[in-house]
Design a protein around this motif. Structure first.
Motif, PDB file in Angstrom:
ATOM      1  N   VAL A 103     -22.362  81.564  75.549  1.00 50.89           N
ATOM      2  CA  VAL A 103     -23.097  80.298  75.460  1.00 50.89           C
ATOM      3  C   VAL A 103     -23.201  79.716  76.866  1.00 50.89           C
ATOM      4  CG1 VAL A 103     -23.212  77.985  74.468  1.00 50.89           C
ATOM      5  CG2 VAL A 103     -22.220  79.863  73.129  1.00 50.89           C
ATOM      6  N   ALA A 104     -24.419  79.432  77.299  1.00 52.69           N
ATOM      7  CA  ALA A 104     -24.647  78.844  78.620  1.00 52.69           C
ATOM      8  C   ALA A 104     -25.387  77.520  78.454  1.00 52.69           C
ATOM      9  CB  ALA A 104     -25.450  79.790  79.497  1.00 52.69           C
ATOM     10  N   LEU A 105     -24.762  76.443  78.909  1.00 51.72           N
ATOM     11  CA  LEU A 105     -25.366  75.117  78.862  1.00 51.72           C
ATOM     12  C   LEU A 105     -25.904  74.774  80.248  1.00 51.72           C
ATOM     13  CD1 LEU A 105     -22.441  75.024  77.137  1.00 51.72           C
ATOM     14  CD2 LEU A 105     -23.301  72.754  76.585  1.00 51.72           C
ATOM     15  N   ALA A 106     -27.217  74.544  80.327  1.00 52.27           N
ATOM     16  CA  ALA A 106     -27.861  74.177  81.594  1.00 52.27           C
ATOM     17  C   ALA A 106     -27.380  75.070  82.742  1.00 52.27           C
ATOM     18  CB  ALA A 106     -27.604  72.704  81.918  1.00 52.27           C
ATOM     19  N   PRO A 107     -27.465  76.404  82.582  1.00 49.94           N
ATOM     20  CA  PRO A 107     -26.958  77.291  83.631  1.00 49.94           C
ATOM     21  C   PRO A 107     -27.675  77.051  84.962  1.00 49.94           C
ATOM     22  CG  PRO A 107     -28.346  78.503  82.079  1.00 49.94           C
ATOM     23  CD  PRO A 107     -28.107  77.152  81.484  1.00 49.94           C
ATOM     24  N   ALA A 108     -26.882  76.875  86.019  1.00 53.24           N
ATOM     25  CA  ALA A 108     -27.418  76.426  87.315  1.00 53.24           C
ATOM     26  C   ALA A 108     -27.933  77.589  88.153  1.00 53.24           C
ATOM     27  CB  ALA A 108     -26.348  75.658  88.076  1.00 53.24           C
ATOM     28  N   LEU A 109     -28.993  78.228  87.652  1.00 56.74           N
ATOM     29  CA  LEU A 109     -29.581  79.339  88.397  1.00 56.74           C
ATOM     30  C   LEU A 109     -30.619  78.853  89.408  1.00 56.74           C
ATOM     31  CD1 LEU A 109     -29.140  82.383  88.470  1.00 56.74           C
ATOM     32  CD2 LEU A 109     -31.051  82.652  86.878  1.00 56.74           C
ATOM     33  N   GLY A 110     -30.763  77.570  89.550  1.00 56.66           N
ATOM     34  CA  GLY A 110     -31.662  76.983  90.529  1.00 56.66           C
ATOM     35  C   GLY A 110     -31.434  75.486  90.606  1.00 56.66           C
ATOM     36  N   PHE A 111     -32.028  74.866  91.628  1.00 57.39           N
ATOM     37  CA  PHE A 111     -31.900  73.418  91.824  1.00 57.39           C
ATOM     38  C   PHE A 111     -33.270  72.763  91.811  1.00 57.39           C
ATOM     39  CE2 PHE A 111     -28.274  74.955  94.612  1.00 57.39           C
ATOM     40  CZ  PHE A 111     -27.284  74.660  93.683  1.00 57.39           C
ATOM     41  N   LYS A 112     -33.346  71.575  91.233  1.00 60.86           N
ATOM     42  CA  LYS A 112     -34.574  70.801  91.346  1.00 60.86           C
ATOM     43  C   LYS A 112     -34.801  70.344  92.779  1.00 60.86           C
ATOM     44  CE  LYS A 112     -35.856  68.985  86.866  1.00 60.86           C
ATOM     45  NZ  LYS A 112     -36.133  67.781  86.044  1.00 60.86           N
ATOM     46  N   ASN A 113     -33.729  69.966  93.439  1.00 60.46           N
ATOM     47  CA  ASN A 113     -33.818  69.520  94.826  1.00 60.46           C
ATOM     48  C   ASN A 113     -33.796  70.735  95.742  1.00 60.46           C
ATOM     49  OD1 ASN A 113     -33.646  68.367  97.325  1.00 60.46           O
ATOM     50  ND2 ASN A 113     -31.786  67.190  96.916  1.00 60.46           N
ATOM     51  N   ARG A 114     -34.951  71.135  96.231  1.00 63.32           N
ATOM     52  CA  ARG A 114     -35.051  72.345  97.045  1.00 63.32           C
ATOM     53  C   ARG A 114     -34.337  72.198  98.388  1.00 63.32           C
ATOM     54  NH1 ARG A 114     -35.837  76.421  94.093  1.00 63.32           N
ATOM     55  NH2 ARG A 114     -36.602  77.588  95.901  1.00 63.32           N
ATOM     56  N   LEU A 115     -34.066  70.960  98.798  1.00 63.75           N
ATOM     57  CA  LEU A 115     -33.342  70.752 100.052  1.00 63.75           C
ATOM     58  C   LEU A 115     -31.918  71.291  99.969  1.00 63.75           C
ATOM     59  CD1 LEU A 115     -34.468  67.130 101.025  1.00 63.75           C
ATOM     60  CD2 LEU A 115     -35.271  69.306 101.995  1.00 63.75           C
ATOM     61  N   ALA A 116     -31.431  71.489  98.750  1.00 63.83           N
ATOM     62  CA  ALA A 116     -30.077  72.046  98.589  1.00 63.83           C
ATOM     63  C   ALA A 116     -29.966  73.405  99.262  1.00 63.83           C
ATOM     64  CB  ALA A 116     -29.733  72.160  97.103  1.00 63.83           C
ATOM     65  N   TYR A 117     -31.072  74.120  99.334  1.00 58.91           N
ATOM     66  CA  TYR A 117     -31.031  75.470  99.903  1.00 58.91           C
ATOM     67  C   TYR A 117     -30.964  75.481 101.433  1.00 58.91           C
ATOM     68  CZ  TYR A 117     -31.686  77.131  95.228  1.00 58.91           C
ATOM     69  OH  TYR A 117     -31.494  77.380  93.895  1.00 58.91           O
ATOM     70  N   LEU A 118     -30.982  74.286 102.017  1.00 59.78           N
ATOM     71  CA  LEU A 118     -30.748  74.179 103.459  1.00 59.78           C
ATOM     72  C   LEU A 118     -29.260  74.112 103.793  1.00 59.78           C
ATOM     73  CD1 LEU A 118     -33.526  71.614 104.467  1.00 59.78           C
ATOM     74  CD2 LEU A 118     -33.563  74.103 104.746  1.00 59.78           C
ATOM     75  N   ALA A 119     -28.414  74.039 102.770  1.00 59.67           N
ATOM     76  CA  ALA A 119     -26.976  73.884 102.993  1.00 59.67           C
ATOM     77  C   ALA A 119     -26.391  74.952 103.920  1.00 59.67           C
ATOM     78  CB  ALA A 119     -26.231  73.876 101.656  1.00 59.67           C
ATOM     79  N   PRO A 120     -26.771  76.239 103.792  1.00 58.39           N
ATOM     80  CA  PRO A 120     -26.198  77.233 104.708  1.00 58.39           C
ATOM     81  C   PRO A 120     -26.503  76.955 106.180  1.00 58.39           C
ATOM     82  CG  PRO A 120     -27.161  78.317 102.805  1.00 58.39           C
ATOM     83  CD  PRO A 120     -27.575  76.874 102.729  1.00 58.39           C
ATOM     84  N   LEU A 140     -21.393  74.014  98.675  1.00 58.27           N
ATOM     85  CA  LEU A 140     -22.693  74.267  98.057  1.00 58.27           C
ATOM     86  C   LEU A 140     -23.225  75.636  98.465  1.00 58.27           C
ATOM     87  CD1 LEU A 140     -24.954  73.141  96.288  1.00 58.27           C
ATOM     88  CD2 LEU A 140     -25.903  72.029  98.321  1.00 58.27           C
ATOM     89  N   THR A 141     -22.911  76.066  99.675  1.00 57.23           N
ATOM     90  CA  THR A 141     -23.355  77.405 100.102  1.00 57.23           C
ATOM     91  C   THR A 141     -22.738  78.483  99.232  1.00 57.23           C
ATOM     92  OG1 THR A 141     -21.587  77.804 101.730  1.00 57.23           O
ATOM     93  CG2 THR A 141     -23.493  76.547 102.479  1.00 57.23           C
ATOM     94  N   GLN A 142     -21.548  78.242  98.713  1.00 56.88           N
ATOM     95  CA  GLN A 142     -20.899  79.215  97.837  1.00 56.88           C
ATOM     96  C   GLN A 142     -21.579  79.266  96.467  1.00 56.88           C
ATOM     97  OE1 GLN A 142     -18.488  81.427  98.801  1.00 56.88           O
ATOM     98  NE2 GLN A 142     -19.029  80.575 100.805  1.00 56.88           N
ATOM     99  N   LEU A 143     -21.979  78.120  95.953  1.00 58.93           N
ATOM    100  CA  LEU A 143     -22.717  78.108  94.703  1.00 58.93           C
ATOM    101  C   LEU A 143     -24.059  78.824  94.858  1.00 58.93           C
ATOM    102  CD1 LEU A 143     -23.223  77.329  91.808  1.00 58.93           C
ATOM    103  CD2 LEU A 143     -23.798  75.004  92.566  1.00 58.93           C
ATOM    104  N   ILE A 144     -24.722  78.610  95.985  1.00 58.71           N
ATOM    105  CA  ILE A 144     -25.991  79.294  96.245  1.00 58.71           C
ATOM    106  C   ILE A 144     -25.782  80.808  96.310  1.00 58.71           C
ATOM    107  CG2 ILE A 144     -27.791  79.637  98.003  1.00 58.71           C
ATOM    108  CD1 ILE A 144     -27.453  76.618  98.653  1.00 58.71           C
ATOM    109  N   ALA A 145     -24.693  81.228  96.932  1.00 58.84           N
ATOM    110  CA  ALA A 145     -24.392  82.665  96.998  1.00 58.84           C
ATOM    111  C   ALA A 145     -24.180  83.240  95.599  1.00 58.84           C
ATOM    112  CB  ALA A 145     -23.160  82.901  97.868  1.00 58.84           C
ATOM    113  N   LEU A 146     -23.512  82.499  94.730  1.00 62.12           N
ATOM    114  CA  LEU A 146     -23.310  82.948  93.354  1.00 62.12           C
ATOM    115  C   LEU A 146     -24.650  83.032  92.622  1.00 62.12           C
ATOM    116  CD1 LEU A 146     -21.495  83.596  90.919  1.00 62.12           C
ATOM    117  CD2 LEU A 146     -21.213  81.126  90.578  1.00 62.12           C
TER     118      LEU A 146
END
Length: 230
Positions: free
Chosen positions: A94-111, A146-152
């Motif tokens: 069971v996966a609730l709101a699985p975080a396979l992406g972000f609405k805020n695309r700026l999150a991907y600048l974290a690295p 956050l960079t670790q979550l992005i890597a996952l």
């Protein structure tokens, strides 16, 4: 009947899971709720945690349960749950709101930004207190975490087609963190021969909003049916 319940990124390991764990126990399930590294203490403790540490903690808790085993995950926990279901002969996922992406695309600048912007949210005491009053989650967190979550996120898509467990994926239609497209992608990548997609008019923390009791009951009923057949 055994269920591993996994919390999300920056989430409190107990309080953000709402009524679900106790409702599952009341329905006769043996429930394990590990605290993922860096959580349940203070935000600074996320600084040196890797996504592999979260996965290993979840894996050890999962393997400590007798079979049949199911795994339930919220947000980042949904990613870890999918990984475990790909690795093992899990009875149900069971996966609730699985975080396979972000609405805020700026999150991907974290690295790129974490050396210059060490905190994803302000550390101003007044703002921290205001966020703490609204949620049991960390009020801020190190950008490097956050960079670790992005890597996952980037590792998981290659594994989801290996999942053969019956799967239930829940979308939070009012989610301000994870876009609908990311949840649908998670669902479509699952190799499960029996999978179901449901949408609720919920916020991202599905187990804390007014529909939390209904969501929890629906999960318990669905798991009971799947684990009975297992």
């Amino acid at each position: 009947m055994n269920v591993l319940v996994l919390h999300g990124f920056t989430s409190h390991p107990i309080r953000t899971m709402g009524p679900l764990p106790n409702l599952l126990r009341g329905a006769g399930f043996n429930v394990a709720q590990p605290t993922l590294p860096g959580h349940g203490t203070r935000p600074e403790d996320l600084r040196h945690v890797r996504w592999q540490d979260w996965l290993q903690t979840a894996r050890e808790a999962y393997l400590a349960l007798p079979e049949p085993r199911a795994v339930v995950g919220l947000s980042m926990g949904g990613l870890l749950a999918g990984w475990l279901a790909a690795e093992h002969e899990t009875a149900a996922l069971v996966a609730l709101a699985p975080a396979l992406g972000f609405k805020n695309r700026l999150a991907y600048l974290a690295p790129l930004l974490h050396p210059f912007k060490p905190w994803a949210y302000s550390t101003d005491p007044a703002q921290v207190a205001a966020r703490q009053a609204k949620s049991p989650n960390y009020p801020n967190f190190p950008t490097v975490a956050l960079t670790q979550l992005i890597a996952l996120q980037r590792q998981l898509p290659r594994l989801l087609p290996r999942v053969r467990a019956s799967a239930l994926v829940l979308e939070a239609a009012q989610d301000d963190t994870v876009p609908e497209a990311a949840v649908q992608r998670y669902f479509s990548l699952l190799g499960s021969p029996h999978k179901e997609y449901r949408s609720y008019p919920s916020q991202h923390d599905m187990l804390l909003d007014p529909l939390a009791e209904q969501v929890s009951q629906d999960i318990a009923v669905w798991l009971k049916e799947r684990l009975a057949s297992a």
